[in-house]
Design a protein around this motif. Structure first.
Motif, PDB file in Angstrom:
ATOM      1  N   PHE A 180     -30.930   1.623 -18.328  1.00 46.57           N
ATOM      2  CA  PHE A 180     -29.565   1.550 -17.800  1.00 46.57           C
ATOM      3  C   PHE A 180     -29.174   0.115 -17.454  1.00 46.57           C
ATOM      4  O   PHE A 180     -27.998  -0.250 -17.530  1.00 46.57           O
ATOM      5  N   SER A 211     -20.206   5.039  -8.341  1.00 46.37           N
ATOM      6  CA  SER A 211     -21.349   5.327  -7.472  1.00 46.37           C
ATOM      7  C   SER A 211     -21.085   6.561  -6.612  1.00 46.37           C
ATOM      8  O   SER A 211     -21.926   7.462  -6.512  1.00 46.37           O
ATOM      9  N   PHE A 214     -20.937   9.831  -8.969  1.00 44.39           N
ATOM     10  CA  PHE A 214     -22.232  10.279  -9.481  1.00 44.39           C
ATOM     11  C   PHE A 214     -23.124  10.804  -8.360  1.00 44.39           C
ATOM     12  O   PHE A 214     -23.782  11.842  -8.499  1.00 44.39           O
ATOM     13  N   VAL A 260     -20.949   2.018 -15.154  1.00 41.61           N
ATOM     14  CA  VAL A 260     -21.742   3.249 -15.255  1.00 41.61           C
ATOM     15  C   VAL A 260     -23.220   2.904 -15.395  1.00 41.61           C
ATOM     16  O   VAL A 260     -24.082   3.500 -14.739  1.00 41.61           O
ATOM     17  N   LEU A 264     -26.117   3.942 -12.635  1.00 41.59           N
ATOM     18  CA  LEU A 264     -27.237   4.797 -13.018  1.00 41.59           C
ATOM     19  C   LEU A 264     -28.572   4.068 -12.867  1.00 41.59           C
ATOM     20  O   LEU A 264     -29.586   4.679 -12.519  1.00 41.59           O
ATOM     21  N   ARG A 265     -28.580   2.772 -13.102  1.00 45.29           N
ATOM     22  CA  ARG A 265     -29.801   1.991 -12.865  1.00 45.29           C
ATOM     23  C   ARG A 265     -30.222   2.077 -11.404  1.00 45.29           C
ATOM     24  O   ARG A 265     -31.397   2.295 -11.084  1.00 45.29           O
ATOM     25  N   PHE A 268     -31.500   5.708 -10.622  1.00 48.09           N
ATOM     26  CA  PHE A 268     -32.816   5.972 -11.186  1.00 48.09           C
ATOM     27  C   PHE A 268     -33.895   5.114 -10.528  1.00 48.09           C
ATOM     28  O   PHE A 268     -35.037   5.556 -10.376  1.00 48.09           O
TER      29      PHE A 268
END
Length: 411
Positions: A180, A211, A214, A260, A264-265, A268
């Motif tokens: 990501f 952020s 999600f 995005v 997501l980085r 995760f």
């Protein structure tokens, strides 16, 4: 326990039940409370002294005849220990330290932010300069990851930075965050190649919106003020996009996908790296850069590899001197890594709230600097939209920081 009775005819006695594992902080606190106690309470004061006293092991009852020594025991401490306790008490009562340390902290904070901002500005300027004459963001993004990887390998080999222990579970845990990170980096670079740097940064200020969305899907809850803070971000970005002179859908979507990717980085990283908290931020970023390079470069060859050689010759013709082109590319790579390194070091030295405020102001500084350097035309409504979006980012950082503090207090 050691019991003191201040009636002159009463001896000093030592019990065998003195706890050996009493913490020094607890002992210092008990002794300080004793020193501040009124005389009426002194005969009830109990001390924990898990050491030998003038050569007497715990459990024996010495007979003290000398009055000066007796006074020392009545205080429960030796003169040396009294000095240590006084210092500890002063430190505990004034945890911020005296005024002499504040200028040093302020200076260090100014240097951290100044370096971070300067490196970010240099990266954005030379990154855009290269993309203006060599519009191949996939290769440039790959080189920037390569430069960061080489930089970290040098730091590790020269032992300027401790190298983390590399295990198979650690590498596996990094695969998701690195993927990501790759998406976020290349998407931002594509956006920079198509629109003004200032416009990309305005759109990237909408990262908090993604952020919140999600994380809400993953079960996190946010107070109303957090949701309200993202409204000006959405409105400001929309206004800036509509009035942007250099507007390009490729640039807009690149910046949005970058948001995005980086969100997501972060998600995760939080989930997959919980068992590797001993790895500091700089080492973590170094290994993410190395893995990202392996992700990105093969795809870069496939996407635009056939155009690199003709594009290189055109770039050399545009700048006249090959060395100028090489220096620009090199500076974009080095300063890309350095500004990310500085951001991790800043996060280690300051609170998350200060960091978030600094990050918001960094965008303002970068936008202003790049507008001045590249002389991008800015319409009044475009400037207004950018300001509203950045204000929303600031309000979001304040609201989420307060949410974290309240959560820590509850826990």
């Amino acid at each position: 326990m050691l019991t003191l009775n201040l009636i002159s005819s009463s001896p000093i006695t030592f019990a065998k039940s003195i706890p050996i594992n009493s913490s020094p902080l607890f002992i210092r606190t008990q002794n300080r409370e004793y020193l501040n106690s009124p005389p009426a309470l002194l005969n009830k004061t109990t001390f924990l002294i898990p050491t030998k006293i003038h050569g007497y092991p715990l459990g024996l009852t010495p007979q003290i005849q000398d009055s000066s020594v007796k006074n020392e025991y009545l205080l429960g401490i030796s003169s040396k220990n009294r000095s240590l306790i006084a210092k500890a008490a002063a430190a505990e009562s004034n945890p911020e330290g005296d005024g002499r340390t504040k200028p040093n902290k302020t200076l260090k904070l100014a240097l951290v932010f100044g370096l971070w901002y300067f490196q970010n500005i240099v990266f954005n300027i030379y990154n855009k300069k290269v993309l203006n004459i060599f519009p191949f963001p996939w290769l440039l993004a790959s080189f920037q990851l390569f430069a960061g990887s080489v930089w970290m390998l040098i730091l590790w080999s020269l032992k300027l930075q401790p190298c983390p222990k590399i295990t198979k579970p650690f590498i596996i845990a990094l695969l998701g965050p690195a993927l990501f990170h790759t998406i976020g980096h290349i998407s931002a670079c594509v956006s920079f190649s198509k629109v003004a740097v200032s416009f990309t940064h305005v759109i990237k200020s909408a990262e908090p919106v993604f952020s919140v969305i999600f994380l809400s899907f993953l079960g996190d809850t946010y107070p109303l003020k957090v949701w309200l803070s993202i409204l000006p971000i959405v409105f400001g970005c929309s206004l800036a996009a509509v009035t942007e002179v250099s507007f390009n859908f490729g640039g807009l979507w690149g910046a949005m996908i970058s948001n995005v990717g980086f969100v997501l980085r972060n998600i995760f990283s939080k989930k997959s790296l919980q068992n590797f908290k001993e790895v500091d931020g700089l080492n973590l970023y170094g290994w993410i850069s190395i893995i990202s390079l392996f992700y990105l470069f093969p795809v870069a060859i496939f996407v635009e590899g056939s155009q690199w050689i003709p594009g290189y010759h055109k770039a050399i013709e545009a700048v006249a001197k090959p060395s100028t082109f090489y220096i620009w590319v090199l500076l974009s790579g080095i300063f890309y890594h350095l500004y990310n390194q500085s951001s991790y070091q800043a996060l280690d030295d300051i609170s998350p709230l200060t960091f978030s405020v600094g990050n918001t102001m960094k965008r303002v500084v970068v936008i202003v600097a790049t507008v001045l350097v590249f002389r991008n035309p800015v319409r009044p409504l475009n400037a207004l939209g950018s300001a509203i979006a950045i204000l929303g980012t600031f309000l979001y950082s304040q609201a989420t920081a307060k949410k974290k503090v309240e959560g820590e207090k509850k826990s």
